[in-house]
Scaffold this motif. Sequence first.
Motif, PDB file in Angstrom:
ATOM      1  N   LEU A 138      32.926  42.426  15.502  1.00  0.00           N
ATOM      2  CA  LEU A 138      32.113  41.931  14.391  1.00  0.00           C
ATOM      3  C   LEU A 138      30.648  42.300  14.578  1.00  0.00           C
ATOM      4  N   ASP A 139      30.183  42.281  15.818  1.00  0.00           N
ATOM      5  CA  ASP A 139      28.793  42.653  16.104  1.00  0.00           C
ATOM      6  C   ASP A 139      28.557  44.121  15.791  1.00  0.00           C
TER       7      ASP A 139
ATOM      8  N   SER B 196      30.277  45.989  13.741  1.00  0.00           N
ATOM      9  CA  SER B 196      30.367  46.123  12.294  1.00  0.00           C
ATOM     10  C   SER B 196      29.060  45.727  11.618  1.00  0.00           C
ATOM     11  N   SER B 197      28.491  44.603  12.047  1.00  0.00           N
ATOM     12  CA  SER B 197      27.248  44.114  11.465  1.00  0.00           C
ATOM     13  C   SER B 197      26.096  45.087  11.727  1.00  0.00           C
ATOM     14  N   ARG B 198      26.018  45.606  12.931  1.00  0.00           N
ATOM     15  CA  ARG B 198      24.935  46.531  13.276  1.00  0.00           C
ATOM     16  C   ARG B 198      25.037  47.833  12.479  1.00  0.00           C
TER      17      ARG B 198
ATOM     18  N   ARG C 169      36.747  36.380  12.257  1.00  0.00           N
ATOM     19  CA  ARG C 169      35.733  35.374  12.605  1.00  0.00           C
ATOM     20  C   ARG C 169      36.378  34.061  13.028  1.00  0.00           C
TER      21      ARG C 169
ATOM     22  N   GLY D  88      30.847  49.251   7.565  1.00  0.00           N
ATOM     23  CA  GLY D  88      31.088  48.256   8.591  1.00  0.00           C
ATOM     24  C   GLY D  88      32.548  47.893   8.755  1.00  0.00           C
TER      25      GLY D  88
ATOM     26  N   THR E 209      26.453  48.130   9.514  1.00  0.00           N
ATOM     27  CA  THR E 209      26.146  47.791   8.122  1.00  0.00           C
ATOM     28  C   THR E 209      24.631  47.756   7.901  1.00  0.00           C
ATOM     29  N   ARG E 210      23.895  47.160   8.844  1.00  0.00           N
ATOM     30  CA  ARG E 210      22.437  47.095   8.723  1.00  0.00           C
ATOM     31  C   ARG E 210      21.813  48.485   8.703  1.00  0.00           C
TER      32      ARG E 210
ATOM     33  N   PHE F 251      37.997  40.201   7.690  1.00  0.00           N
ATOM     34  CA  PHE F 251      36.804  39.732   8.391  1.00  0.00           C
ATOM     35  C   PHE F 251      36.849  38.235   8.662  1.00  0.00           C
TER      36      PHE F 251
END
Length: 244
Positions: free
Chosen positions: A177-178, A180-182, A242, A190, A184-185, A238
């Motif tokens: 998840l981390d 994916s988030s990075r 989570r 992601g 996406t930013r 997702f």
Amino acid sequence: MQTLHETSASAHSAGPRHAAHCSTCSLRQYCMPEGLSATDTDKLQSVIVNARNIRRGETLFRIGDTFDALYAIRSGSLKTVVTSANGRDQVMGLHLGGDALGLEGFENGHHACRAVALEDSSVCVVPLSAFERACRETTAIQRRLLQLLSREVVRKSTQTMILGTLRADERVAALLLDISSRLTRRGYAGSEFNLRFTRDDMGSFLGITLETVSRTLSRFQAKGLLRTDGKLIHILDFEGLRAV
């Protein structure tokens, strides 16, 4: 293993390199401080010696090397590794485009880890002396350095929390998840990405065995949380990931 870190006499002449232009870099908004004027942007760009190419498996700097430059990842990804007293490597971080490398060298003037390319990558080289001068002259650049150092503190605190409080399956889910988030930013997809970490790297970073990583990913796939195809990870659920 080959290293691209050189002594001060040859640091900026060795290895494949090409001009680095911040104004045309796709990661400019993520990498550079906000609020820079055109003059300040030119000043910051002027301290970047070049963008240096690193092949997969090559080392950018080693433990004990003199800290004489900062690095910003322009493309690709790298991992940072330390060696324990018994000679065993421990993966400390996964670094993506826009991330800074070498900040740990501020402590005593020497690098405290080894940085290794996980794929063919490119890094911007920023000589320390020139960067420190830019920090003194431009408040926004100085503030950006503090933000980068703060990001490192948060990252290490998060890793400590993961290792100390989460179960093995929660650790794997948190890492995916981390990442994916990075991504996406940074404007990348992601939900589907190539995981440059090997299963062994993941286990080292998360404090679990290679076998546990493989079994956990297989369970996630059986539950319909994700699909794997070699290094390709496709997150399907997702919320389910989570909730692990």
